[in-house]
Design a protein around this motif. Structure first.
Motif, PDB file in Angstrom:
ATOM      1  N   GLU A 135      42.875  55.620  91.828  1.00  0.00           N
ATOM      2  CA  GLU A 135      42.914  55.184  90.437  1.00  0.00           C
ATOM      3  C   GLU A 135      44.233  54.461  90.186  1.00  0.00           C
ATOM      4  O   GLU A 135      45.264  54.840  90.724  1.00  0.00           O
ATOM      5  CB  GLU A 135      42.791  56.384  89.497  1.00  0.00           C
ATOM      6  N   LEU A 152      33.086  50.472  90.421  1.00  0.00           N
ATOM      7  CA  LEU A 152      34.368  50.477  89.731  1.00  0.00           C
ATOM      8  C   LEU A 152      34.173  51.170  88.388  1.00  0.00           C
ATOM      9  O   LEU A 152      33.338  50.770  87.586  1.00  0.00           O
ATOM     10  CB  LEU A 152      34.865  49.042  89.521  1.00  0.00           C
ATOM     11  N   ILE A 212      36.542  40.774  85.649  1.00  0.00           N
ATOM     12  CA  ILE A 212      37.062  41.514  86.798  1.00  0.00           C
ATOM     13  C   ILE A 212      36.409  40.977  88.068  1.00  0.00           C
ATOM     14  O   ILE A 212      35.179  40.926  88.153  1.00  0.00           O
ATOM     15  CB  ILE A 212      36.786  43.027  86.644  1.00  0.00           C
ATOM     16  N   ASN A 245      38.262  53.399  91.786  1.00  0.00           N
ATOM     17  CA  ASN A 245      37.261  53.008  92.770  1.00  0.00           C
ATOM     18  C   ASN A 245      36.389  54.225  93.052  1.00  0.00           C
ATOM     19  O   ASN A 245      36.790  55.142  93.755  1.00  0.00           O
ATOM     20  CB  ASN A 245      37.937  52.509  94.048  1.00  0.00           C
ATOM     21  N   LEU A 256      41.528  52.071  86.045  1.00  0.00           N
ATOM     22  CA  LEU A 256      40.511  51.599  86.987  1.00  0.00           C
ATOM     23  C   LEU A 256      40.452  52.582  88.142  1.00  0.00           C
ATOM     24  O   LEU A 256      41.487  52.949  88.705  1.00  0.00           O
ATOM     25  CB  LEU A 256      40.875  50.218  87.528  1.00  0.00           C
ATOM     26  N   VAL A 272      42.150  41.165  87.144  1.00  0.00           N
ATOM     27  CA  VAL A 272      41.613  41.470  85.822  1.00  0.00           C
ATOM     28  C   VAL A 272      42.204  40.450  84.843  1.00  0.00           C
ATOM     29  O   VAL A 272      43.391  40.462  84.559  1.00  0.00           O
ATOM     30  CB  VAL A 272      41.981  42.904  85.374  1.00  0.00           C
ATOM     31  N   LEU A 286      35.888  52.251  84.839  1.00  0.00           N
ATOM     32  CA  LEU A 286      37.030  51.838  84.022  1.00  0.00           C
ATOM     33  C   LEU A 286      37.002  52.471  82.652  1.00  0.00           C
ATOM     34  O   LEU A 286      35.957  52.796  82.109  1.00  0.00           O
ATOM     35  CB  LEU A 286      37.139  50.322  83.919  1.00  0.00           C
TER      36      LEU A 286
END
Length: 174
Positions: A92, A18, A125, A44, A42, A55, A20
């Motif tokens: 995203e 992840l 998270i 992936n 965020l 979150v 961020l």
């Protein structure tokens, strides 16, 4: 105080990654509260889906007299909760929000005899497809040297700060 690093990081997990980025957009200081408007991106970066992403986040104030667990162990019970049902590989998502820090709860740091605070965003998270993460990010006025951040001056005539920087604290607790 733990070491600082850029707020944009990839966090490896057994089943996925992840990525961020926290972007503090505006911080206003009133008589009672400091309010921070923010955006969290965020992405992936792994090759599996992340399902049921939650979150939890809040805003505290960093201070040398507070223990590491007290500062970095958040977010607290009244945390804001954002959810993303599914994050596919490469996808995203952008979350936006506002944190309120009551100034009565913030420990003041004196810098050159001026009262300041150093806001600390605390994130937890969790989701299927990634390992749980606890992240702490300092928010302040950008410094010219080394990517550090300066505290928010409570005695300034300016009450709205739009040029902000975010720096991740490396030793956030799990």
């Amino acid at each position: 105080m733990p070491t600082e690093a850029p707020a944009r990081r990839s966090y490896d997990a057994p089943a996925g990654v992840l990525d961020l980025t926290l972007e503090p957009e505006r911080l206003s200081v009133g008589m009672v509260n400091a309010i921070c408007n923010w955006r969290l991106l965020l992405r992936n970066a792994g090759d599996t889906h992340v399902v049921g992403l939650r979150v939890a986040s809040d805003l505290a104030a960093a201070h040398a007299t507070l223990g590491e667990r007290e500062q970095l162990g958040g977010p607290g019970a009244g945390a804001r909760i954002d959810t993303v049902s599914l994050l596919a590989p490469g996808q995203e998502v952008s979350l936006k929000g506002e944190w309120t820090l009551p100034l009565s709860e913030a420990r003041v740091v004196f810098v050159a005899e001026r009262a300041t605070i150093l806001p600390l965003a605390r994130l937890r998270i969790v989701g299927a497809g990634i390992a749980p993460q606890r992240i702490a990010i300092l928010i302040g006025v950008p410094a010219e040297e080394g990517g550090r951040v300066h505290p928010i001056d409570l005695e300034s005539t300016r009450t709205v700060f739009r040029k902000l920087a975010a720096r991740r604290i490396e030793r956030a607790l799990d």
